[in-house]
Scaffold this active site. Structure first.
Site, PDB file in Angstrom:
ATOM      1  N   GLU A   1       0.817  -1.208   0.000  1.00 16.57           N
ATOM      2  CA  GLU A   1       0.000   0.000   0.000  1.00 16.57           C
ATOM      3  C   GLU A   1       0.855   1.264   0.000  1.00 16.57           C
ATOM      4  OE1 GLU A   1      -3.704   0.570   0.183  1.00 16.57           O
ATOM      5  OE2 GLU A   1      -3.118  -1.199  -0.956  1.00 16.57           O
ATOM      6  N   ASP A   2       1.864   1.260   0.854  1.00 18.38           N
ATOM      7  CA  ASP A   2       2.559   2.512   1.164  1.00 18.38           C
ATOM      8  C   ASP A   2       3.927   2.669   0.516  1.00 18.38           C
ATOM      9  OD1 ASP A   2       0.385   2.810   2.748  1.00 18.38           O
ATOM     10  OD2 ASP A   2       1.412   2.355   4.629  1.00 18.38           O
TER      11      ASP A   2
END
Ligand code: MN
Length: 706
Positions: free
Chosen positions: A78-79
C-alpha cells in the site's frame, strides 16, 4: 528498526515455529524495514514499529509463518513502491495472497451507522477475506492502530473508534478472540466516551483494591480444597473488562457496585475426569445455587465451547460464579480461533448464514483439535464463509445482500420496484456495464433510470431473484393490458364516430348494463378485450348505443382506425410485408393478439383470408418512430461496392439493422433491413442507391425470407 521489538518477535516465533520459518520471518523483517525506510508513523515513531507490533499481537495465537510474514509486509504494497508480484517472488504466492487480501479489505469503507448495515458489512468483510488469517491480521492491525490512536486528531480518532466498535470488535468476538475483543472495546470506549471511561476506570481500580482481600480469600480456599482432594489445578480470579461492566450497567440499569457484586473464578485442570472431581470438591466447599449448574462438557455448546459452569454461595453469602475446564478447552474457548459468538452476542435470530459460519467454525475447531498445523487445517482456513451470497453497495453506501449470480437488474429491483421497472443502464464501480452483468462482493452499483422506460422481456433470461422475476412479469403483463385497452378504447371510439355519436356521451346506466351482460369487471377490461381482438368494437358499440343493426353495417364502412406506431404490444407490424408510413395498410384483428397491420398488397394476407376480423386502418399524420423495411439489391461484383452502398444509406440518414448476401455469378444479391421513417425517406434512400453504377436493381422485399 526498533531492535528490541524485532528480537522479541523472533524469540516468540522461535518458541513454536521451525527454524526455516523463523528465517523467513527474519527475512520479512529486513525486507519490510528497508521498504518502510524513512517513513514515520503519526506518533513520530519509525513506521516499521507498526508491522512488528501487528505480528506480535498474532504470536500468542500461534499463527503460522505465512500469516506472520504477511503481517510484517501488510502495509508494504500500500505505502511503498513494492508490488504484490515482488512479494510473491520473494515470499511465495500464499503470503502475497494474504497481503493482497488485506489491501482489498482496506479499500472497503463503512459509511452508514445503521445496525443492520453493520451486520452486512461484517459479513462482506468476512466473505471478501476468504481466508480467516486475513481477518486475524486485519484485527491485529486495527488493534495496534487503536492502541496508538492518541497521536491522531480527535475527530479522526472518534471515527476510527466508531468503525471499530461497529465492525471489528464484533468480528473478534465471533472468532472467539476474547483478548482482542475486550481490548478493542475498552479502547473504543476510551475514545468515544472519554469522561465516562476516566470515571469508570478509576472506580474499577478502587473497587479491585477493595475486593482484593475477598478475592484472595476465596482463591485460597478453593486452592486448598482442590489440593486436599489431590486435584492439580490452576485457579484464577476472573475480571470483567471495563466496557463489559459499562454495557451491563446500561442494559440492566444497574449501579456500578451491583455489576461488580458477582465474583468470577476459573479453574483449569489437566483432564476431563478432574473437571468433575473439582466440581464435587467445590460443591462441598460452598453450597451451590440450585438450578445454576450447567454441564457443557457432556453437551458442548453449538460452537464447540466446553466447560462446567456453577454458581455458589461464597463466604458472607457473596455470589460466586465458577467455570471449570481443561487447559485444552480453555485454549479453544479463550484465545484460539474458537468462537463464543453464538451465545455471547445478543443476536436473536440465528439465520442460515450464521449456521453456516458456525458449522465452518466447528470444522475448524475439530481439525485444530486433531493436529496443530496439518495441511488439512490450512485447507480449512480457506473457505468461503458465505458461498451463496454477495454483498454490494448502493451509491449512498447502503449494503445489499444478493444471491450469488445476481445481476444488476436483480439489484435494481432489490432497491425498489420502480427503479427496476425504469432502469435503462447501470454502472458498476463507476463503469458503464451491460444490465446482465453479474455482481461481485464489494461492487458499488449505480442504476440509471429513465422516466418512461419499461422492463424488457429479455431480462427474464438472466435475473435470478424471484422478486425481479415476479415484478418483470407483472409489469410486462400490465403494459400489455394497458396498451391493449388504449387501442380498444380508440377502436370503440371510432366505431361511435362513424355513426355520428360519441363514446364519452354513453351514460353510466348503459355501461352498467353492458358490464352485467358481459361479466367484465370494468370498462378497462372491455377496452382491453377489444384491443386484443376478443370482442368486436361494432358489437360492443351496438350494445352500448342500442341502435339497429342496419345503421351499423352502413356506418362501419367509414370507420378508420389511425395507427401511431406507439401502441406497443397491442399493435404489431406484420413481418411478411413490413408496412411503413405512407403504405396503404389494412388491419387484421386476431383473437388474443390484437391488431396486426399489413400492406394492402401483402401476398401473405391475400393467401390467408379467413375468419379474421378486417379493419380499415390509416397512418396517423405525426409519426416519429422508425420502421424496419427490407431491400434487395442486385449489384455487380466489384471491389468496394458494399462500402459505397453502406455510405449511400448512411448519407440518407438511415441505419442498417441487418445484412445478408447471396452470390449469383457475376452479380451479388444483398438483402438489407433498414430503419426508415416513411415512404419518402425510403424513396430518398433508393434514389441515393441508384446513383451507384454497380447497383443493377433495387427491390423492396415483401417477404421475410431474407
Ligand atoms: Mn497497518
Amino acid at each position: 528498526m526498533s531492535q528490541a521489538d524485532a528480537d522479541a518477535l523472533l524469540q516468540e516465533v522461535s518458541a513454536y515455529l521451525k527454524s526455516e520459518d523463523v528465517a523467513q520471518i527474519q527475512a520479512a523483517l529486513d525486507f519490510s524495514s528497508s521498504a518502510h525506510q524513512g517513513q514515520l508513523r503519526q506518533s513520530g515513531a519509525p513506521y516499521i514499529t507498526h508491522p512488528i507490533a501487528v505480528a506480535r499481537i498474532l504470536t500468542p495465537l500461534h499463527l503460522d509463518a505465512q500469516a506472520i510474514t504477511a503481517a510484517l509486509l501488510h502495509d508494504v504494497a500500500e505505502d511503498t513502491s513494492i508490488g504484490i508480484e515482488q512479494i510473491a517472488e520473494r515470499f511465495g504466492k500464499p503470503v502475497a495472497d494474504l497481503v493482497d487480501g488485506l489491501s482489498k479489505l482496506d479499500k472497503l469503507k463503512f459509511e452508514t451507522r445503521e445496525d443492520a448495515q453493520a451486520e452486512n458489512f461484517r459479513k462482506m468483510l468476512m466473505a471478501m477475506a476468504r481466508d480467516v488469517r486475513v481477518i486475524l491480521i486485519k484485527l491485529a492491525d486495527r488493534l495496534h492502530n487503536m492502541r496508538t490512536l492518541d497521536s491522531v486528531s480527535r475527530e479522526k480518532s472518534r471515527r476510527i473508534a466508531h468503525e471499530t466498535m461497529d465492525i471489528y470488535a464484533p468480528i473478534a468476538n465471533r472468532l472467539g478472540l476474547n483478548d482482542v475483543f475486550q481490548e478493542l472495546e475498552d479502547l473504543c470506549f476510551k475514545y468515544l466516551h472519554p469522561n465516562r471511561y476516566a470515571v469508570l476506570s478509576k472506580a474499577l481500580k478502587v473497587a479491585r483494591g477493595n475486593r482484593r482481600e475477598v478475592v484472595s480469600k476465596i482463591l485460597e480456599a478453593i486452592r486448598a480444597r482442590l489440593d486436599g482432594n489431590n486435584i492439580p489445578a490452576e485457579v484464577r480470579g476472573r475480571e470483567k473488562h471495563l466496557y463489559g461492566i459499562y454495557r451491563k450497567m446500561q442494559s440492566k440499569s444497574l449501579a456500578f457496585s451491583q455489576v461488580l457484586d458477582i465474583y468470577g473464578f476459573r479453574v483449569l485442570v489437566n483432564d476431563v475426569p478432574s473437571c468433575y472431581l473439582a466440581l464435587g470438591a467445590l460443591h462441598s466447599l460452598y453450597k451451590p445455587f440450585p438450578g445454576k449448574f450447567k454441564d457443557y462438557i457432556a453437551i458442548p455448546k453449538g460452537n464447540g465451547y466446553q466447560s462446567l459452569h456453577t454458581a455458589l454461595f461464597g463466604p458472607f453469602g457473596t455470589p460466586i460464579e465458577v467455570q471449570i475446564r481443561t487447559h485444552e478447552m480453555n485454549r479453544l474457548a479463550e484465545s484460539g480461533v474458537a468462537s463464543h459468538w453464538l451465545y455471547k452476542t445478543s443476536e436473536t435470530q440465528i439465520n442460515e448464514l450464521h449456521q453456516k459460519t458456525h458449522q465452518w467454525l466447528q470444522n475448524l475447531l475439530e481439525s485444530l483439535a486433531q493436529s496443530g498445523d496439518s495441511v488439512e487445517f490450512l485447507e480449512h482456513l480457506k473457505v468461503d464463509l458465505f458461498p451463496d451470497e454477495v454483498y454490494v453497495f448502493s451509491p449512498k453506501g447502503k449494503i445489499y445482500a444478493m444471491p450469488r449470480g445476481a445481476t444488476t437488474v436483480d439489484f435494481a429491483y432489490a432497491v425498489h420496484t420502480d427503479i427496476g421497472n425504469r432502469c435503462v443502464a447501470t454502472k458498476v464501480n463507476s463503469e458503464l456495464v451491460p444490465l446482465r452483468t453479474e455482481l461481485h462482493n464489494g461492487d458499488r452499483v449505480e442504476i440509471v433510470t429513465a422516466p418512461h422506460a419499461h422492463p424488457n422481456p429479455a431480462w427474464l433470461g438472466y435475473v435470478v431473484t424471484s422478486k425481479a422475476r415476479g415484478e418483470i412479469r407483472h409489469a410486462l403483463k400490465s403494459m400489455h393490458l394497458n396498451e391493449s385497452s388504449k387501442l380498444g378504447e380508440r377502436l370503440l371510439s371510432q366505431a361511435f364516430n362513424s355513426i355520428g355519436q360519441k363514446l364519452n356521451e354513453v351514460d353510466d346506466a348503459h355501461w352498467e348494463k353492458l358490464l352485467k351482460e358481459t361479466g367484465a369487471k370494468s370498462r378497462q377490461d372491455i377496452f382491453a378485450d377489444i384491443g386484443l381482438g376478443k370482442r368486436l368494437n361494432i358489437v360492443v358499440a351496438r350494445q352500448l348505443a342500442s341502435i339497429s343493426d342496419t345503421v351499423f353495417s352502413d356506418a362501419m364502412g367509414n370507420a378508420v382506425v389511425t395507427i401511431q406506431g406507439t401502441e406497443g404490444m397491442a399493435v404489431q407490424f406484420a413481418k411478411c410485408c413490413r408496412p411503413i408510413p405512407g403504405d396503404p395498410i389494412i388491419g387484421v384483428i386476431k383473437s388474443g393478439q390484437g391488431l396486426v397491420v399489413h400492406t394492402h398488397d401483402c401476398p401473405t394476407l391475400r393467401k390467408g383470408r379467413g375468419s379474421e376480423q378486417w379493419l380499415d386502418v390509416a397512418w396517423d399524420k405525426n409519426i416519429t418512430r422508425a420502421f424496419d423495411v427490407s431491400l434487395k439489391l442486385i449489384v455487380a461484383n466489384r471491389r468496394g461496392v458494399l462500402a459505397k452502398v453502406a455510405s449511400a444509406i448512411a448519407e440518407a440518414e438511415s441505419n442498417i439493422e441487418n445484412v445478408n448476401f447471396s452470390n449469383e455469378g457475376e452479380y451479388t444479391a444483398i438483402y438489407f433491413t433498414l430503419q426508415v421513417n416513411n415512404r419518402i425517406h425510403l424513396a430518398n434512400i433508393m434514389r441515393n442507391l441508384r446513383k451507384i453504377s454497380e447497383v443493377v436493381r433495387i427491390i423492396r422485399a415483401k417477404s421475410a425470407d431474407k
